[in-house]
Design an enzyme around this catalytic site. Structure first.
Site, PDB file in Angstrom:
ATOM      1  CD  GLU A 117      -3.043  -0.964   0.156  1.00  7.92           C
ATOM      2  OE1 GLU A 117      -3.086   0.077  -0.516  1.00  7.92           O
ATOM      3  OE2 GLU A 117      -3.845  -1.901  -0.007  1.00  7.92           O
ATOM      4  NE  ARG A 130      -3.632   2.781  -0.377  1.00 10.48           N
ATOM      5  CZ  ARG A 130      -4.951   2.919  -0.248  1.00 10.48           C
ATOM      6  NH1 ARG A 130      -5.479   4.117  -0.123  1.00 10.48           N
ATOM      7  NH2 ARG A 130      -5.733   1.861  -0.220  1.00 10.48           N
ATOM      8  CG  ASP A 174      -5.973  -7.445  -7.246  1.00  9.83           C
ATOM      9  OD1 ASP A 174      -4.912  -7.653  -6.622  1.00  9.83           O
ATOM     10  OD2 ASP A 174      -6.860  -6.670  -6.831  1.00  9.83           O
ATOM     11  CD  GLU A 215     -10.946  -2.029  -8.104  1.00 10.24           C
ATOM     12  OE1 GLU A 215      -9.937  -1.759  -7.415  1.00 10.24           O
ATOM     13  OE2 GLU A 215     -12.114  -1.750  -7.727  1.00 10.24           O
TER      14      GLU A 215
END
Length: 633
Positions: A188, A192, A320, A453
């Site tokens: 993360e 980010r 993913d 998404e």
């Protein structure tokens, strides 16, 4: 004596008495004087007018340069800026590039949503990671790194919200501190914070963002110090001490461990320090060493020994972005041989994806099932709705037959994802869906946390096919967010998409991803063109740079190669012309680069001796299908 007489004869012509005795010659002299005076005055006037015209043309060239640099660096440009005076008989008239009024209106609505979300964050949660709109306070979900602020930098820049961008930049300069005793998620924080800062650097050219990105990346690097090179997923930003979540049994998560390539490769390119690239490329080399024939990996991998262990295989949560980054690392390296192994692995994984595709009854919705052992589970996360965009983006690397097959599958899956939204009373999608014979789809986990998404895939499909249906679907989703999630102090998710009960969190990715993709869905294709930029999994655009090195590795016996030096894209402040971005169908800039090129070429031809202006090369940004070419014409 003869020489004296000759000299006297010459001097007589300047004696006034000579002409007074010869009136015809006096008249001729007067006429010559008058004509000479008029000629001199006329030439002076022409030079003065010429200088004024050159000055105006210089101003026009500078204006065109500013406009082109804004386009090149992904900025949105208002139609008011794009007015050109015609030359010749049309002098004084204006040529207006008329924006598609529907796209312009929708783009402005999305921009207004961003203003509302950002101003709420500024007012109630400035400097904190995320805003809780219901209680009007900030929370530090990621250790107090200003996640929403950093996640929003490129969105603000692309939308042209300059004042907001500069205030955010000042906070980064004066208040952002990574020396925190906090156990941060490596994944993360990378997507980010590192990604957000690198994107802000690539767009703006401000080295502050690059230095900050390098600072936080250095704090994350010890996570890769494992026997296999596969990183631990948690690290203390102040003390190091990497480890994994207890609930994973000490294993690393696939997506969390193998989705840092874009950011760390970009950081090595921009700093010249290969250590970042070496760490993340070792991960791919290790996974490729035992890569299965179907290219499908379980969501848990072992950082300390035999890599592959028994667990779920999914294109949803925890799996993913591994598959996404195989494709995008190939694109980031500009599809060269140096990154060919990424494409090969991705194509292998896509064969595996085909084995997971099933269809519902009675409506035949295509979906990507999950696999546990040898059993397929009829479940699909909304997170897996990134896959249609990924398939569309990767389809161009195949031959014609395979390309169309994967593009058609992308369109089928996008229809399914859109119906995740349309099938609920609020028209917002739940977190995941189950599929049963005769029932098509049923909401499983029923919350909605403003995820991006589906609109991400709609953006890619619109860009790559020109089909405006995807814009209509995106608009319906945006309106559902406006109706159900917008409140006076920001945007909130829903606890239940069936009842519309709201939660109390404005996720940072709503500003970083959801609103950005919606804005780009109604923007010209010249804004962040897909042949010059690649989006990381948090929707931060990173500049594509040619890679001609070999796969970089720190492992023994592996070739390190030499990285080609990185040249940051020119910004409009640097005062020179760059390569014009081609424009494909749709939007206010349709045909703009060609017209700019023609205009500047005329200037160059007319005044080349005064203003050396380089000719601009015009090229199409992305491959255009025949239907798009017809639309342009």
């Amino acid at each position: 004596m003869g020489r004296s007489r000759s000299s006297a004869n010459r001097w007589k012509y300047i004696n006034p008495s000579y002409y007074l005795k010869r009136p015809k010659r006096l008249a001729l002299l007067f006429i010559v004087f008058v004509f000479g005076t008029f000629f001199f005055w006329d030439r002076q006037t022409l030079v003065r007018d010429h200088q004024e015209e050159i000055s105006k043309l210089n101003e026009e060239v500078i204006r065109l340069q500013d406009l082109l640099e804004e386009l090149k660096n992904g900025r949105s440009v208002s139609s008011e800026k794009i007015n050109f005076s015609r030359s010749g008989g049309d002098a004084g008239k204006k040529m207006d590039f008329v924006d598609d009024p529907v796209d312009a209106q929708r783009r402005e609505k999305v921009k207004d949503a961003m203003r509302h979300a950002w101003s709420s964050y500024e007012k109630y949660a400035w400097g904190h990671d995320e805003l809780q709109p219901q209680t009007k306070n900030g929370v530090d979900s990621f250790g107090g790194l200003g996640a929403t602020l950093i996640d929003s930098l490129d969105t603000l820049y692309i939308m042209g919200l300059d004042e907001q961008f500069h205030r955010a930049r000042e906070w980064v300069a004066n208040s952002l501190d990574f020396n925190k005793n906090y156990d941060a998620s490596v994944f993360e924080t990378t997507i980010r914070v590192v990604g957000g800062l690198l994107s802000a650097y690539d767009l703006s050219g401000d080295k502050l963002f690059l230095h900050k990105a390098q600072d936080i990346a250095d704090r994350l690097l010890p996570a890769w110090n494992t026997p296999t090179g596969i990183p631990y997923n948690i690290i203390n930003l102040s003390h190091g001490n990497p480890h994994n979540h207890g609930w994973t049994g000490g294993h690393s998560i696939l997506a969390d461990s193998a989705s840092e390539q874009l950011e760390f490769i970009a950081l090595s390119q921009r700093t010249g320090d290969l250590k970042y690239q070496q760490k993340v490329e070792d991960v791919i080399l290790e996974l490729n060493r035992t890569f299965p024939d179907d290219g499908l990996l379980p969501i848990h991998v072992n950082p300390e020994g035999e890599v592959v262990i028994y667990s779920t295989i999914t294109f949803g949560a925890m799996g993913d972005s591994f598959y996404e980054y195989l494709l995008k690392a190939w694109i980031q390296g500009n599809r060269t041989a140096a990154v060919g192994h990424y494409r090969k692995m991705w194509e292998t994984s896509m064969k595996g994806l085909l084995s997971l595709v099933r269809r519902t009854s009675p409506s035949s919705f295509a979906y990507i099932s999950e696999k546990v052992g040898d059993t397929l589970e009829d479940k699909m996360d909304e997170l897996a709705c990134f896959a249609p965009g990924m398939l569309a983006l990767g389809s161009s690397g195949y031959g014609p037959g395979e390309s169309q097959k994967f593009l058609s599958l992308a369109e089928e899956l996008a229809w399914t994802c859109y119906n995740f939204y349309q099938s609920t009373p609020t028209k917002l999608a739940g977190e995941n869906y189950f599929f049963n014979d005769g029932q098509d789809m049923t909401v499983g986990t029923s919350w909605n946390i403003l995820r991006p998404e589906t609109v991400e895939s709609l953006f890619y499909l619109w860009r790559l096919t020109g089909n405006k249906t995807y814009q209509e679907w995106g608009w319906n989703i945006f309106q559902a967010f406006e109706k159900n999630s917008r409140i006076e102090s920001g945007y909130v998710g829903l606890k239940d998409v069936n009842t519309g009960v709201q939660d109390n969190m404005m996720q940072s990715f709503f500003l970083a991803e959801t609103l950005k993709y919606l804005y780009l869905l109604y923007s010209p294709s010249s804004v962040i063109p897909l042949d010059e930029w690649v989006f990381n999994t948090e929707a931060h655009p990173i500049k594509i740079v040619n890679r001609n090195d070999q796969a970089v590795s720190s492992g023994a016996g592996r070739s390190a190669g030499q990285q080609k030096s990185y040249r940051r894209p020119q910004t409009r402040k640097e005062g020179r012309f760059g390569h014009i971005l081609g424009v494909v169908a749709g939007g206010q800039f349709r045909g703009l680069p060609i017209l700019l090129d023609e205009k500047i070429t005329k200037i160059s031809q007319s005044f080349a001796e005064f203003i050396p202006i380089p000719r601009l090369d015009v090229g199409i940004s992305i491959p255009i299908r025949p239907t798009l070419i017809e639309n342009v014409n």
